[in-house]
Motif scaffolding. Structure first.
Motif, PDB file in Angstrom:
ATOM      1  N   PHE A  76       0.342  -1.158  -0.029  1.00  0.00           N
ATOM      2  CA  PHE A  76      -0.265   0.186  -0.081  1.00  0.00           C
ATOM      3  C   PHE A  76       0.854   1.341   0.267  1.00  0.00           C
ATOM      4  O   PHE A  76       1.893   0.945   0.878  1.00  0.00           O
ATOM      5  CB  PHE A  76      -0.550   0.181   0.971  1.00  0.00           C
ATOM      6  N   ALA A  77       0.595   2.407  -0.637  1.00  0.00           N
ATOM      7  CA  ALA A  77       1.029   3.701  -0.816  1.00  0.00           C
ATOM      8  C   ALA A  77      -0.024   4.694   0.570  1.00  0.00           C
ATOM      9  O   ALA A  77      -1.062   4.522  -0.086  1.00  0.00           O
ATOM     10  CB  ALA A  77       0.641   4.275  -1.551  1.00  0.00           C
ATOM     11  N   VAL A 121      -4.925   3.544   0.223  1.00  0.00           N
ATOM     12  CA  VAL A 121      -5.547   4.042  -1.124  1.00  0.00           C
ATOM     13  C   VAL A 121      -4.086   2.851  -1.657  1.00  0.00           C
ATOM     14  O   VAL A 121      -3.091   3.685  -1.558  1.00  0.00           O
ATOM     15  CB  VAL A 121      -5.856   5.155  -1.002  1.00  0.00           C
ATOM     16  N   PRO A 122      -4.488   2.302  -2.589  1.00  0.00           N
ATOM     17  CA  PRO A 122      -3.401   1.007  -3.242  1.00  0.00           C
ATOM     18  C   PRO A 122      -2.786   2.560  -4.373  1.00  0.00           C
ATOM     19  O   PRO A 122      -3.120   2.414  -5.905  1.00  0.00           O
ATOM     20  CB  PRO A 122      -4.026   0.318  -3.800  1.00  0.00           C
ATOM     21  N   LEU A 123      -2.165   3.782  -4.619  1.00  0.00           N
ATOM     22  CA  LEU A 123      -2.437   4.500  -5.058  1.00  0.00           C
ATOM     23  C   LEU A 123      -1.069   4.096  -6.373  1.00  0.00           C
ATOM     24  O   LEU A 123      -1.210   4.882  -7.224  1.00  0.00           O
ATOM     25  CB  LEU A 123      -1.641   5.698  -4.394  1.00  0.00           C
ATOM     26  N   ALA A 130      -0.482   5.572  -9.614  1.00  0.00           N
ATOM     27  CA  ALA A 130       0.342   6.470  -8.785  1.00  0.00           C
ATOM     28  C   ALA A 130      -0.435   7.746  -9.529  1.00  0.00           C
ATOM     29  O   ALA A 130       0.176   8.017 -10.359  1.00  0.00           O
ATOM     30  CB  ALA A 130       1.138   6.135  -8.628  1.00  0.00           C
ATOM     31  N   GLY A 131      -0.813   8.748  -8.896  1.00  0.00           N
ATOM     32  CA  GLY A 131      -0.764   9.648  -9.546  1.00  0.00           C
ATOM     33  C   GLY A 131      -2.164  10.619 -10.003  1.00  0.00           C
ATOM     34  O   GLY A 131      -2.109  11.202 -10.887  1.00  0.00           O
ATOM     35  N   ASN A 132      -2.148   9.379 -10.790  1.00  0.00           N
ATOM     36  CA  ASN A 132      -3.588   9.601 -12.245  1.00  0.00           C
ATOM     37  C   ASN A 132      -4.943   8.742 -11.318  1.00  0.00           C
ATOM     38  O   ASN A 132      -5.927   9.571 -12.300  1.00  0.00           O
ATOM     39  CB  ASN A 132      -2.681   8.865 -13.448  1.00  0.00           C
ATOM     40  N   TRP A 133      -5.047   8.055 -11.050  1.00  0.00           N
ATOM     41  CA  TRP A 133      -6.426   6.950 -11.116  1.00  0.00           C
ATOM     42  C   TRP A 133      -6.797   7.513  -9.970  1.00  0.00           C
ATOM     43  O   TRP A 133      -6.581   8.193  -8.919  1.00  0.00           O
ATOM     44  CB  TRP A 133      -5.506   5.591 -10.563  1.00  0.00           C
ATOM     45  N   ARG A 142      -7.535  11.342 -10.087  1.00  0.00           N
ATOM     46  CA  ARG A 142      -7.203  12.683 -10.642  1.00  0.00           C
ATOM     47  C   ARG A 142      -8.011  13.067 -11.612  1.00  0.00           C
ATOM     48  O   ARG A 142      -8.918  12.506 -11.987  1.00  0.00           O
ATOM     49  CB  ARG A 142      -6.194  13.363 -10.757  1.00  0.00           C
ATOM     50  N   ALA A 143      -7.557  13.939 -11.717  1.00  0.00           N
ATOM     51  CA  ALA A 143      -8.948  14.840 -12.986  1.00  0.00           C
ATOM     52  C   ALA A 143      -9.021  14.423 -13.999  1.00  0.00           C
ATOM     53  O   ALA A 143      -9.867  14.498 -15.051  1.00  0.00           O
ATOM     54  CB  ALA A 143      -8.802  16.035 -12.657  1.00  0.00           C
ATOM     55  N   ASN A 144      -7.436  14.184 -14.403  1.00  0.00           N
ATOM     56  CA  ASN A 144      -7.376  13.542 -16.060  1.00  0.00           C
ATOM     57  C   ASN A 144      -7.592  12.201 -16.004  1.00  0.00           C
ATOM     58  O   ASN A 144      -7.082  11.312 -17.410  1.00  0.00           O
ATOM     59  CB  ASN A 144      -5.790  13.673 -16.352  1.00  0.00           C
ATOM     60  N   LEU A 145      -8.574  11.053 -15.445  1.00  0.00           N
ATOM     61  CA  LEU A 145      -9.188   9.978 -15.723  1.00  0.00           C
ATOM     62  C   LEU A 145      -9.859  10.273 -16.802  1.00  0.00           C
ATOM     63  O   LEU A 145      -9.753   8.914 -17.285  1.00  0.00           O
ATOM     64  CB  LEU A 145      -9.555   9.204 -14.353  1.00  0.00           C
TER      65      LEU A 145
END
Length: 233
Positions: A5-6, A21-23, A225-228, A230-233
Motif C-alpha cells: 500500500f502507499a 489507498v493503493p495509489l 500512482a498520481g493518475n487514478w 485525478r482529474a485526468n482520469l
C-alpha cells in the motif's frame, strides 16, 4: 494480488483524510453497480466513488469487505477476484472457483442458493476458466468479456450463459493494440458511467473511448500512482 500500500494524504471531497489507498496498484476488481456508484477492491479493502469518472473517493473509505459488503460468505472476506454488473441487471462477484450473485442495486443481499461453483453453473465455461476469473466487464457494445491469464471469453447474451463461437481467444492480437505487459492478462476491467473503459495491470492502466476497445486512448498506459482518481482520469 495486492502486495503493498502507499499511505498518503488525499483531499477527498472537502475533507483531508489519511487513507490507505493503493495509489501504486494493483486493483483486484472494479465495477459500477446499478446504484450508479463504482467500487474498487484491493485485498480485503474497498473504496467507493459516486462520480461518473471515479475521480473522488467517497468520504469514509476505504472499508474492510468483511462486515460492510452485504452478506458475503467468509471465503470472500479476503478479497474478490472479479466483479461486474451484467446486462441482466444482476451483480456477480467471483473468488477462486466460486461466485455470488446480487439482484439488489447496492449488492447488499446475496441471492438464495449462492455461493455456487463456476463449473456447472456459469454457462458453458471452457475448463481452463472453471477455476476462476481475473476480470469481467460488459462493454459499450453490449457484450460481456471475461479474462483469465492471457485468454478471454465473449458473451452476447445478457446473463453470460453461452460463450460466443470461436472463444476463448488470446488477448494478444485480438484485443486492440495492447502494450506487451497487458498481453499476459488483466487485473481488473470496468466501463464507467462516463462511457470509457479502463483496464488495469499491476501498477498501470489503459483507457478506451471506442465501444469495441480496439484503440487505446493517446497517452496510455499511465501509472495508477498520481493518475487514478485525478482529474485526468
Amino acid at each position: 494480488m495486492l502486495s503493498e500500500f502507499a499511505w498518503k494524504r488525499l483531499v477527498v471531497g472537502d475533507d483531508d483524510q489519511s487513507l490507505g489507498v493503493p495509489l501504486t496498484g494493483p486493483f483486484d476488481s472494479i465495477a459500477t453497480l446499478p446504484n450508479g456508484k463504482t467500487y474498487a477492491t484491493f485485498g480485503h479493502l474497498y473504496v467507493r466513488y459516486s462520480d461518473a469518472g471515479a475521480n473522488r473517493i467517497d468520504v469514509g473509505y476505504p472499508k474492510p469487505i468483511a462486515g460492510n459488503w452485504g452478506a458475503l460468505p467468509p471465503a470472500f472476506f479476503a478479497g474478490f477476484d472479479s466483479m461486474a454488473t451484467l446486462p441482466d441487471g444482476k451483480t456477480y462477484v467471483t473468488k477462486g472457483d466460486q461466485y455470488v450473485r446480487y439482484s439488489d442495486p447496492d449488492a447488499r443481499f446475496v441471492d438464495p442458493t449462492y455461493p455456487r461453483r463456476l463449473a456447472g453453473n456459469w454457462g458453458n465455461l471452457p475448463r481452463e476458466f472453471e477455476s476462476g476469473f481475473d476480470s469481467i466487464c460488459t462493454l459499450s457494445n453490449g457484450k460481456t468479456y471475461i479474462t483469465r491469464g492471457a485468454q478471454y471469453l465473449r458473451y452476447s447474451d445478457p446473463s453470460a450463459n453461452k460463450v460466443d463461437q470461436g472463444y476463448p481467444k488470446p488477448l494478444n492480437g485480438n484485443w486492440g493494440t495492447l502494450p506487451a505487459p497487458f498481453e499476459g492478462g488483466f487485473d481488473a476491467m470496468v466501463k464507467l458511467s462516463n462511457g470509457k473503459t479502463y483496464v488495469t495491470r499491476g501498477r498501470e492502466y489503459l483507457r478506451y473511448s471506442d465501444p469495441n476497445v480496439n484503440s487505446i486512448d493517446p497517452g496510455y498506459p499511465l501509472p495508477i500512482a498520481g493518475n487514478w482518481g485525478r482529474a485526468n482520469l
